[in-house]
Design an enzyme around this catalytic site. Sequence first.
Site, PDB file in Angstrom:
ATOM      1  N   GLY A 164     -22.642   2.469 -24.297  1.00 54.33           N
ATOM      2  CA  GLY A 164     -22.264   3.761 -24.862  1.00 54.33           C
ATOM      3  C   GLY A 164     -21.061   3.682 -25.780  1.00 54.33           C
ATOM      4  N   GLU A 165     -20.113   2.807 -25.442  1.00 57.22           N
ATOM      5  CA  GLU A 165     -18.891   2.678 -26.240  1.00 57.22           C
ATOM      6  C   GLU A 165     -19.065   1.752 -27.442  1.00 57.22           C
ATOM      7  OE1 GLU A 165     -15.762   1.399 -23.612  1.00 57.22           O
ATOM      8  OE2 GLU A 165     -16.405   2.809 -22.052  1.00 57.22           O
ATOM      9  N   ASN A 166     -19.990   0.798 -27.332  1.00 56.92           N
ATOM     10  CA  ASN A 166     -20.008  -0.306 -28.301  1.00 56.92           C
ATOM     11  C   ASN A 166     -21.293  -0.475 -29.095  1.00 56.92           C
ATOM     12  OD1 ASN A 166     -17.322  -1.570 -27.683  1.00 56.92           O
ATOM     13  ND2 ASN A 166     -18.239  -1.687 -25.648  1.00 56.92           N
TER      14      ASN A 166
ATOM     15  N   ASP B 154     -17.342   6.133  -5.429  1.00 56.27           N
ATOM     16  CA  ASP B 154     -18.220   6.340  -6.588  1.00 56.27           C
ATOM     17  C   ASP B 154     -19.103   7.565  -6.419  1.00 56.27           C
ATOM     18  OD1 ASP B 154     -17.249   4.087  -7.765  1.00 56.27           O
ATOM     19  OD2 ASP B 154     -19.178   3.087  -7.995  1.00 56.27           O
TER      20      ASP B 154
ATOM     21  N   ASP C 157     -28.796  -8.185 -21.810  1.00 61.97           N
ATOM     22  CA  ASP C 157     -27.668  -7.779 -22.649  1.00 61.97           C
ATOM     23  C   ASP C 157     -28.173  -7.033 -23.881  1.00 61.97           C
ATOM     24  OD1 ASP C 157     -25.463  -7.680 -24.454  1.00 61.97           O
ATOM     25  OD2 ASP C 157     -24.559  -9.402 -23.458  1.00 61.97           O
ATOM     26  N   MET C 158     -27.727  -5.794 -24.033  1.00 55.87           N
ATOM     27  CA  MET C 158     -28.172  -4.958 -25.144  1.00 55.87           C
ATOM     28  C   MET C 158     -27.801  -5.560 -26.502  1.00 55.87           C
ATOM     29  SD  MET C 158     -29.852  -2.228 -25.708  1.00 55.87           S
ATOM     30  CE  MET C 158     -30.025  -0.704 -26.634  1.00 55.87           C
TER      31      MET C 158
ATOM     32  N   ARG D 284     -11.590   0.993  -4.964  1.00 51.77           N
ATOM     33  CA  ARG D 284     -12.913   1.496  -5.321  1.00 51.77           C
ATOM     34  C   ARG D 284     -13.852   1.228  -4.147  1.00 51.77           C
ATOM     35  NH1 ARG D 284     -17.840  -1.203  -8.411  1.00 51.77           N
ATOM     36  NH2 ARG D 284     -19.106   0.657  -8.711  1.00 51.77           N
TER      37      ARG D 284
ATOM     38  N   ASN E  74     -10.774  -3.573  -6.861  1.00 51.09           N
ATOM     39  CA  ASN E  74     -12.231  -3.405  -6.840  1.00 51.09           C
ATOM     40  C   ASN E  74     -12.795  -4.717  -6.314  1.00 51.09           C
ATOM     41  OD1 ASN E  74     -14.952  -3.060  -7.270  1.00 51.09           O
ATOM     42  ND2 ASN E  74     -14.809  -2.723  -9.467  1.00 51.09           N
TER      43      ASN E  74
END
Length: 398
Positions: free
Chosen positions: A332-334, A147, A282-283, A90, A7
């Site tokens: 979404g994962e964390n 993508d 950053d969330m 990618r 990538n």
Amino acid sequence: MKILVLNCGSSSIKYQLLDMETESVLAIGKVERVGMEDAIFEYKGAGEKIKEIGTILDHTAGVRKVLKALTDPVHGVIQAPEEIAAVGHRVVHGGEAFVKSVIITDEVKRTLRELFDLAPLHNPANLTGILAAEAALPHAPGVAVFDTAFHATMPRKAFLYALPYAMYKGHKVRRYGFHGTSHKYVSQRAADLLGRPLEEVNLITCHLGNGSSVTAVQGGKSVDTSMGFTPLAGLIMGTRAGDLDPGVIPYIMAREEIGISEVNSMLNKHSGILGISGISSDMRQIEEEMEKGDPRAVETFEMMEYRLRKYIGAYAAVLGRVDGIVFTGGIGENSPLFRKAVCQNLGFLGVTFDEEANNCRGQERIISGPDSKVAVMVIPTNEELMIARETAELIRNR
């Protein structure tokens, strides 16, 4: 069969070497600041992680350094570069020319150059990586994995914009969508988790990270997605605005007396979570400031949840029946907190929520309650594995 996945950015290379017999990662790493005297090389294979700082002149030199590490007598995982059967790349934008992954030929490279205008920040770097791999691994065929390709199944009513038709015919201005490799991977995993054939399942997949998108997946095919002609549309992202009234742009340009490049920079680099909060893109930091009662952090979080919920509702209407909702990507994962905020407002779909199951980070699991009419899942994405799978399949069947 061993597949090297690359990538490549304008000054970076991310890589993984996978053994497709077991679909296991043999080595992983990245090269940053390519072209600089203080380039950073990172590698994790057999043994401890290696980090070096030094001159890496270009992407070809970077790929050769990767190969040297992979074949190192102490830290390497293969004995010779010839063990690498193929290289999966990618590529961000395939336009309408590439609706599926392809083995790279001279004609493919020519077409990629013609698509530079569609993704000027990404496609030139992706092609540079392709040329670098060809120079360093002349024996190994390359495969381009796009993508945009997963979204090629969108119907015209979903991808056309209500602009003069000449804009589509002459300039291919339309919705393309992105993050397709991630949406494809998690939709396949979701069907596995549900124990149902992918062709029978309707899903809403939410890839939430610094860049975010949501996709309506019907029977394994994308039928609509939130990103558009560029990755700027749709959800509120780390530094990107997402959906907004196009009339805002000339208004801001006139009021602020700025040009196209400045407003483009504002929309892509200074908006989104960072722009609204004034704190961070950053969330994790937004959630920390929320706990302290910062009103702008709270408002940013609420806006993000609201925007995603609007899309989930819209895509439920598009699909007619929703079997599963998937959370993936860094947020979404964390972020159990964000998932909870979204799911608590999905009662209209018959969603019930298991707070204990949701209390996880980076783990694959179902987080909806046993009586939920829609299965809600957390599925860590694995774009590199998806690229390796597509590469291996094309090489085996050529």
